[in-house]
Scaffold this motif. Structure first.
Motif, PDB file in Angstrom:
ATOM      1  N   ARG A   1       5.312 -11.307   8.967  1.00 18.93           N
ATOM      2  CA  ARG A   1       4.524 -10.272   9.637  1.00 18.93           C
ATOM      3  C   ARG A   1       5.417  -9.065   9.947  1.00 18.93           C
ATOM      4  NH1 ARG A   1       1.732 -11.537  14.428  1.00 18.93           N
ATOM      5  NH2 ARG A   1       0.034 -10.216  13.749  1.00 18.93           N
ATOM      6  N   SER A   2       6.099  -8.613   8.912  1.00 25.36           N
ATOM      7  CA  SER A   2       6.999  -7.469   9.048  1.00 25.36           C
ATOM      8  C   SER A   2       6.731  -6.471   7.922  1.00 25.36           C
ATOM      9  CB  SER A   2       8.462  -7.929   8.991  1.00 25.36           C
ATOM     10  OG  SER A   2       8.731  -8.569   7.747  1.00 25.36           O
ATOM     11  N   PHE A   3       7.068  -5.211   8.185  1.00 26.89           N
ATOM     12  CA  PHE A   3       6.841  -4.135   7.226  1.00 26.89           C
ATOM     13  C   PHE A   3       8.176  -3.606   6.701  1.00 26.89           C
ATOM     14  CE2 PHE A   3       2.909  -4.198   9.589  1.00 26.89           C
ATOM     15  CZ  PHE A   3       1.945  -3.915   8.621  1.00 26.89           C
ATOM     16  N   SER A   4       8.136  -3.159   5.445  1.00 26.57           N
ATOM     17  CA  SER A   4       9.335  -2.576   4.854  1.00 26.57           C
ATOM     18  C   SER A   4       8.920  -1.513   3.835  1.00 26.57           C
ATOM     19  CB  SER A   4      10.179  -3.653   4.160  1.00 26.57           C
ATOM     20  OG  SER A   4       9.445  -4.243   3.090  1.00 26.57           O
ATOM     21  N   SER A   5       9.885  -0.689   3.448  1.00 29.78           N
ATOM     22  CA  SER A   5       9.665   0.312   2.415  1.00 29.78           C
ATOM     23  C   SER A   5      10.889   0.350   1.519  1.00 29.78           C
ATOM     24  CB  SER A   5       9.434   1.695   3.044  1.00 29.78           C
ATOM     25  OG  SER A   5       9.231   2.669   2.041  1.00 29.78           O
ATOM     26  N   ARG A   6      10.696   0.050   0.245  1.00 31.51           N
ATOM     27  CA  ARG A   6      11.783   0.010  -0.730  1.00 31.51           C
ATOM     28  C   ARG A   6      12.923  -0.888  -0.254  1.00 31.51           C
ATOM     29  NH1 ARG A   6      11.945   6.410  -2.653  1.00 31.51           N
ATOM     30  NH2 ARG A   6       9.749   6.494  -3.329  1.00 31.51           N
ATOM     31  N   GLY A   7      12.550  -2.014   0.343  1.00 37.25           N
ATOM     32  CA  GLY A   7      13.527  -3.013   0.756  1.00 37.25           C
ATOM     33  C   GLY A   7      14.112  -2.814   2.137  1.00 37.25           C
ATOM     34  N   ALA A   8      13.851  -1.674   2.766  1.00 35.78           N
ATOM     35  CA  ALA A   8      14.388  -1.392   4.104  1.00 35.78           C
ATOM     36  C   ALA A   8      13.324  -1.684   5.155  1.00 35.78           C
ATOM     37  CB  ALA A   8      14.841   0.061   4.198  1.00 35.78           C
ATOM     38  N   ALA A   9      13.709  -2.406   6.180  1.00 33.54           N
ATOM     39  CA  ALA A   9      12.761  -2.782   7.238  1.00 33.54           C
ATOM     40  C   ALA A   9      12.294  -1.555   8.013  1.00 33.54           C
ATOM     41  CB  ALA A   9      13.417  -3.772   8.195  1.00 33.54           C
ATOM     42  N   ILE A  10      11.036  -1.574   8.410  1.00 38.00           N
ATOM     43  CA  ILE A  10      10.468  -0.514   9.252  1.00 38.00           C
ATOM     44  C   ILE A  10      10.313  -1.092  10.651  1.00 38.00           C
ATOM     45  CG2 ILE A  10       8.517   1.036   9.634  1.00 38.00           C
ATOM     46  CD1 ILE A  10       7.895   0.845   6.660  1.00 38.00           C
ATOM     47  N   ASP A  11      10.976  -0.486  11.600  1.00 41.41           N
ATOM     48  CA  ASP A  11      10.954  -0.981  12.977  1.00 41.41           C
ATOM     49  C   ASP A  11       9.704  -0.462  13.695  1.00 41.41           C
ATOM     50  OD1 ASP A  11      11.755  -2.204  15.320  1.00 41.41           O
ATOM     51  OD2 ASP A  11      12.948  -0.494  15.981  1.00 41.41           O
ATOM     52  N   ILE A  12       8.825  -1.375  14.073  1.00 39.51           N
ATOM     53  CA  ILE A  12       7.575  -1.000  14.730  1.00 39.51           C
ATOM     54  C   ILE A  12       7.364  -1.906  15.947  1.00 39.51           C
ATOM     55  CG2 ILE A  12       5.079  -0.697  14.446  1.00 39.51           C
ATOM     56  CD1 ILE A  12       5.510  -0.570  11.443  1.00 39.51           C
ATOM     57  N   PRO A  13       7.098  -1.347  17.140  1.00 36.58           N
ATOM     58  CA  PRO A  13       6.824  -2.165  18.328  1.00 36.58           C
ATOM     59  C   PRO A  13       5.638  -3.102  18.101  1.00 36.58           C
ATOM     60  CG  PRO A  13       7.180   0.117  18.945  1.00 36.58           C
ATOM     61  CD  PRO A  13       7.086   0.095  17.447  1.00 36.58           C
ATOM     62  N   ALA A  14       5.603  -4.203  18.849  1.00 40.95           N
ATOM     63  CA  ALA A  14       4.651  -5.286  18.612  1.00 40.95           C
ATOM     64  C   ALA A  14       3.190  -4.842  18.551  1.00 40.95           C
ATOM     65  CB  ALA A  14       4.826  -6.364  19.676  1.00 40.95           C
TER      66      ALA A  14
ATOM     67  N   PHE B   1       0.873  -1.172   0.000  1.00 42.04           N
ATOM     68  CA  PHE B   1       0.000   0.000   0.000  1.00 42.04           C
ATOM     69  C   PHE B   1       0.908   1.219   0.000  1.00 42.04           C
ATOM     70  CE2 PHE B   1      -2.945   3.102   2.079  1.00 42.04           C
ATOM     71  CZ  PHE B   1      -3.971   3.030   1.142  1.00 42.04           C
ATOM     72  N   GLY B   2       0.855   1.970  -1.081  1.00 43.66           N
ATOM     73  CA  GLY B   2       1.790   3.085  -1.211  1.00 43.66           C
ATOM     74  C   GLY B   2       3.216   2.561  -1.290  1.00 43.66           C
ATOM     75  N   GLU B   3       4.092   3.134  -0.479  1.00 43.76           N
ATOM     76  CA  GLU B   3       5.496   2.723  -0.480  1.00 43.76           C
ATOM     77  C   GLU B   3       5.780   1.621   0.546  1.00 43.76           C
ATOM     78  OE1 GLU B   3       8.016   6.049   0.150  1.00 43.76           O
ATOM     79  OE2 GLU B   3       7.271   7.201  -1.553  1.00 43.76           O
ATOM     80  N   VAL B   4       4.776   1.199   1.258  1.00 46.89           N
ATOM     81  CA  VAL B   4       4.987   0.243   2.356  1.00 46.89           C
ATOM     82  C   VAL B   4       4.492  -1.149   1.957  1.00 46.89           C
ATOM     83  CG1 VAL B   4       4.425  -0.299   4.759  1.00 46.89           C
ATOM     84  CG2 VAL B   4       4.795   2.081   4.063  1.00 46.89           C
ATOM     85  N   ALA B   5       5.274  -2.153   2.317  1.00 45.80           N
ATOM     86  CA  ALA B   5       4.924  -3.544   2.014  1.00 45.80           C
ATOM     87  C   ALA B   5       4.826  -4.348   3.304  1.00 45.80           C
ATOM     88  CB  ALA B   5       5.975  -4.162   1.098  1.00 45.80           C
ATOM     89  N   LEU B   6       3.841  -5.233   3.369  1.00 42.21           N
ATOM     90  CA  LEU B   6       3.659  -6.138   4.496  1.00 42.21           C
ATOM     91  C   LEU B   6       3.952  -7.548   4.023  1.00 42.21           C
ATOM     92  CD1 LEU B   6       2.598  -7.236   7.228  1.00 42.21           C
ATOM     93  CD2 LEU B   6       0.269  -7.001   6.311  1.00 42.21           C
ATOM     94  N   ASP B   7       4.959  -8.187   4.648  1.00 44.72           N
ATOM     95  CA  ASP B   7       5.268  -9.586   4.369  1.00 44.72           C
ATOM     96  C   ASP B   7       4.417 -10.430   5.313  1.00 44.72           C
ATOM     97  OD1 ASP B   7       6.377 -12.204   4.466  1.00 44.72           O
ATOM     98  OD2 ASP B   7       8.268 -11.442   3.681  1.00 44.72           O
TER      99      ASP B   7
END
Length: 224
Positions: free
Chosen positions: A139-152, A129-135
């Motif tokens: 169950r992790s998020f990334s943007s343009r291949g870089a992981a997005i660190d998000i608390p549980a 969705f937009g620039e963000v991807a959900l694997d």
């Protein structure tokens, strides 16, 4: 995503709950068939992991009651009953998958992910969705291949919104997807998580909008 474990072996039920909670799911446990039917009459779940050899009410009767009441939760039967007839019976009654005990935990987790993905109407393992991807596998998020660190807890909230991107998700539905029986998660707490999530998503061109009096939805930030 909220999961109900219906298992009379307390040690196994506790182990399953610990593994699933460690993966970020909200998990509740009941130990007999009658309790399962009672809980399912009032609570919403995305997935039910169902033993068959249960006290009070057989697991197949629980499944029959669920489908008779039009409960749409995915059902994974997890049972020591290994005969072909039992497996066919369970699937014909409306189970989505059937695993025989003893089982491999890694395989169970993979099947859980597959069932939840299928329930959400998704075929691919990655949702964008937009620039963000959900694997969906990790169950992790990334943007343009870089992981997005998000608390549980914020990650679980974003996942709930992401699976329905662009659609309003009611506050109560969010609370139910994030919290189990033993957790007291208020609407105010959800608002705090949303506020933090907005700050985390802003650099990636996404935000969480409020549908006043209803809930929240994910939206792409329009460039000026």
């Amino acid at each position: 995503m909220r999961i109900l474990v219906v298992e009379d072996n307390a040690t196994l039920a506790g182990g399953l709950a610990a593994v699933l909670k460690g993966s970020g799911y909200a998990v509740d446990v009941v130990g007999d068939g009658a309790s399962a039917v009672a809980v399912l009459a009032t609570e919403r779940f995305d997935l039910v992991i169902l033993d068959l050899n249960l006290p009070e009410m057989d697991g197949l009767d629980v499944l029959r009651t669920m489908r008779g009441r039009q409960h749409d939760a995915a059902v994974l039967i997890l049972s020591a009953r290994h005969s072909l007839d039992e497996r066919v019976k369970g699937l014909d009654l409306g189970a989505d998958d059937y695993m025989v005990k003893p089982f491999d935990v890694g395989e169970l987790e993979a099947r859980v992910r597959t069932l939840l993905r299928r329930r959400a109407g998704l075929k691919a393992a990655t949702v964008t969705f937009g620039e963000v991807a959900l694997d969906l596998n990790t169950r992790s998020f990334s943007s343009r291949g870089a992981a997005i660190d998000i608390p549980a807890r914020e990650l679980a909230l974003l996942e709930t919104l992401f699976m329905r991107a662009g659609k309003v998700v009611a506050k109560q539905a969010i609370i139910e997807s994030l919290a189990g029986f033993d957790e007291d998660l208020s609407a105010n707490a959800i608002e705090q998580y949303v506020s933090r999530l907005r700050k985390r998503l802003a650099p990636y061109g996404l935000t969480v909008r409020t549908a006043r009096g209803i809930g929240y939805y994910l939206e792409k930030i329009q460039s000026p």
